[in-house]
Scaffold this motif. Structure first.
Motif, PDB file in Angstrom:
ATOM      1  N   ALA A   1       8.937   4.376  -1.020  1.00 54.09           N
ATOM      2  CA  ALA A   1       9.659   4.564  -0.313  1.00 54.09           C
ATOM      3  C   ALA A   1      10.193   6.140  -0.132  1.00 54.09           C
ATOM      4  CB  ALA A   1      11.316   3.625  -0.892  1.00 54.09           C
ATOM      5  N   LEU A   2      10.516   6.203   1.306  1.00 55.82           N
ATOM      6  CA  LEU A   2      10.903   7.834   1.475  1.00 55.82           C
ATOM      7  C   LEU A   2      12.746   7.785   1.752  1.00 55.82           C
ATOM      8  CD1 LEU A   2       8.009   8.702   3.985  1.00 55.82           C
ATOM      9  CD2 LEU A   2       8.352   9.215   2.076  1.00 55.82           C
TER      10      LEU A   2
ATOM     11  N   SER B   1       2.969   2.335   8.278  1.00 52.34           N
ATOM     12  CA  SER B   1       3.140   2.102   6.793  1.00 52.34           C
ATOM     13  C   SER B   1       3.758   1.664   6.261  1.00 52.34           C
ATOM     14  CB  SER B   1       3.390   4.223   6.672  1.00 52.34           C
ATOM     15  OG  SER B   1       1.617   4.138   6.890  1.00 52.34           O
ATOM     16  N   SER B   2       4.898   1.731   6.935  1.00 46.69           N
ATOM     17  CA  SER B   2       6.264   0.930   6.628  1.00 46.69           C
ATOM     18  C   SER B   2       5.878  -0.644   6.010  1.00 46.69           C
ATOM     19  CB  SER B   2       7.517   0.626   7.467  1.00 46.69           C
ATOM     20  OG  SER B   2       7.011   0.077   8.357  1.00 46.69           O
TER      21      SER B   2
ATOM     22  N   LEU C   1      11.304   1.722   3.365  1.00 47.26           N
ATOM     23  CA  LEU C   1      10.202   1.165   2.439  1.00 47.26           C
ATOM     24  C   LEU C   1       8.896   1.138   3.015  1.00 47.26           C
ATOM     25  CD1 LEU C   1      11.851  -1.927   1.200  1.00 47.26           C
ATOM     26  CD2 LEU C   1      12.294   0.206  -0.013  1.00 47.26           C
ATOM     27  N   LEU C   2       7.921   1.457   2.150  1.00 49.30           N
ATOM     28  CA  LEU C   2       6.604   1.395   2.681  1.00 49.30           C
ATOM     29  C   LEU C   2       5.487   0.179   2.298  1.00 49.30           C
ATOM     30  CD1 LEU C   2       6.327   5.450   2.044  1.00 49.30           C
ATOM     31  CD2 LEU C   2       6.701   4.426   3.922  1.00 49.30           C
ATOM     32  N   ASP C   3       4.453  -0.297   2.431  1.00 48.28           N
ATOM     33  CA  ASP C   3       3.517  -0.902   2.301  1.00 48.28           C
ATOM     34  C   ASP C   3       2.369  -0.514   0.813  1.00 48.28           C
ATOM     35  OD1 ASP C   3       1.565  -2.805   2.173  1.00 48.28           O
ATOM     36  OD2 ASP C   3       1.937  -3.230   3.867  1.00 48.28           O
TER      37      ASP C   3
ATOM     38  N   HIS D   1       9.899   7.485  -3.603  1.00 45.22           N
ATOM     39  CA  HIS D   1      10.401   6.920  -4.250  1.00 45.22           C
ATOM     40  C   HIS D   1       9.939   5.537  -4.608  1.00 45.22           C
ATOM     41  CE1 HIS D   1      13.648  10.171  -4.593  1.00 45.22           C
ATOM     42  NE2 HIS D   1      12.197  10.355  -3.945  1.00 45.22           N
ATOM     43  N   TYR D   2      10.010   5.207  -5.758  1.00 47.46           N
ATOM     44  CA  TYR D   2       9.578   3.379  -5.583  1.00 47.46           C
ATOM     45  C   TYR D   2      10.980   2.185  -6.313  1.00 47.46           C
ATOM     46  CZ  TYR D   2       5.675   6.162  -6.422  1.00 47.46           C
ATOM     47  OH  TYR D   2       4.870   6.133  -6.426  1.00 47.46           O
TER      48      TYR D   2
END
Length: 432
Positions: free
Chosen positions: A31-32, A49-50, A73-75, A103-104
């Motif tokens: 995640a960003l 990318s999300s 949240l990213l893929d 980030h996670y």
């Protein structure tokens, strides 16, 4: 093969009664951390990318519960490090002063976040075909399950209903179409047992009991193709009319319709749909065997129509048998004097073919039934492939004068629609 975001727990394999909780799983996704002020712009820039899953938010509260930041949240299949971002995405992040530091986030995936294919692929035995395909008829999803899927039929039905808004009943076809009335026995796999469907096709509304009449949503384009050939003032004889997908749109265009079906249920719903679409004054409905309709109402009306100038169409959409019914036209008017300027009917006759050359096959069969060569006197239209090596075709031709007025009508053993019910014939305006 692209890695999968969701890996189902092994214990769901072989499940026959749906346990939705068993599919729950927590995965870690990158995640960003994005300031609120540029959040919408960042989300728009990171579309590729999300993360995109049913029911999964792309934006969540950050771990620190800050009111100034959110996590996008990213893929994880697309983004594993800051270098995974495309040049365009990286430039957008810099322009918005967003750090590329990852980030996670612990993301909980449930049954509701899964696609039907994922659920069924997780449950059915490995190596076997997984199907989530169905035909939609109003609120009904109609499936045609294979033998190896029958053990899981109720689970499959529930999944299809859960994952398709508006579907409240899932049925499985149990045998081939009944040759008598072109309907088939079906089993309810999930949901309500209400078989009365309401559908809209090419701007026309139809209602019918799907379990007792024939309806194929894959024929909407073909219905429209033929109806577009009909003009205001024309006459259409629909020999196997069903619930009206040819007859009613043609009536709405201003044509006069004589529509027939042997199935009493189809006849009833045909009348109902005529009233529903306010064309009952343009449609006369009949409940006869197809051959009886040709040799009765059609024969009675045709001589006058042939002396007019408006086109006459005969639609014969019973592809399993219609080509064999063409012999009913042999010598149909042989006791009458042919008009000088005959206005011969155009026939649209459907048939199935398993031949390597289906065009030639259906023309030869039509010619044999008519007792007249149609080669170079007709056109053939491919409608659809209904099964491997089985095509639905439409032969279009002008009914030959020699066939209608021929004095030597060949007495052949007629192939009839199975056992006609008590014959009924009345205008829909008189129907109650």
């Amino acid at each position: 093969m692209e890695p999968k975001l969701y890996r189902p727990p092994p214990e769901v394999r072989g499940m026959t009664s749906l346990d939705k909780d068993a599919f729950t799983q927590t995965i870690t996704v990158p995640a960003l951390r994005v300031p609120i002020g540029v959040l919408n712009k960042v989300v728009k820039s990171l579309k590729k990318s999300s993360i995109q899953r049913p029911g999964v938010p792309r934006v969540v509260q950050d771990k620190e519960q800050s009111s100034d930041f959110r996590l996008v949240l990213l893929d994880p299949r697309r983004v594993s490090s800051p270098s995974s971002f495309s040049e365009t995405e990286a430039e957008a992040l810099r322009s918005f002063s967003v750090s590329e530091e990852l980030h996670y986030y612990e993301l909980k995936l449930t049954y509701d976040n899964l696609k039907s294919e994922e659920v069924l692929e997780a449950v059915l035995p490995q190596g076997q075909d997984v199907t989530s395909a169905f035909s939609r008829v109003g609120h009904i999803a109609h499936m045609n399950l294979r033998d190896h899927q029958l053990t899981y039929k109720n689970l499959i039905g529930q999944v299809i209903m859960d994952k398709n808004p508006g579907v409240t009943c899932v049925v499985n076809k149990m045998n081939i179409i009944d040759s008598t009335y072109r309907n088939f026995k079906m089993e309810v796999l999930a949901g309500e047992e209400n078989m009365v469907a309401k559908v809209k096709e090419n701007g026309v509304t139809y209602e019918f009991d799907f379990s007792r009449v024939y309806w194929n949503p894959r024929l909407s384009t073909e219905h429209q193709r033929v109806v577009q050939l009909v003009k205001r003032g024309d006459t259409v004889f629909d020999v196997f009319a069903g619930v009206g997908p040819f007859a009613i749109p043609a009536a709405r265009l201003g044509a006069s319709i004589l529509a027939n079906d042997l199935n009493p249920e189809s006849y009833r719903w045909l009348q109902h749909n005529c009233k529903l679409n306010k064309v009952e004054s343009k449609v006369r409905a009949f409940n006869l065997d197809g051959r009886a309709f040709i040799r009765g109402p059609l024969k009675q009306e045709l001589p006058v129509l042939m002396r007019g100038t408006s086109a006459v169409h005969v639609v014969m959409n019973l592809p399993a048998l219609a080509l064999d019914f063409l012999d009913a036209f042999r010598g149909l008017l042989h006791h009458q004097e042919p008009p000088c300027d005959e206005n011969l009917p155009t026939v649209h006759c459907y048939g199935f073919s398993k031949d390597d050359d289906p065009d030639t096959d259906v023309v030869e069969r039509a010619s044999r039934s008519l007792g007249f060569p149609l080669k170079h006197r007709c056109s053939v239209h491919f409608v659809r492939n209904v099964a491997p090596n089985k095509d639905m075709m439409c032969v279009r031709f002008t009914l030959p004068k020699d066939v209608l007025f021929g004095s030597d009508a060949e007495e052949s053993e007629a192939i009839e629609e199975p056992a006609s019910k008590r014959q009924k014939c009345e205008e829909t305006t008189n129907a109650t």
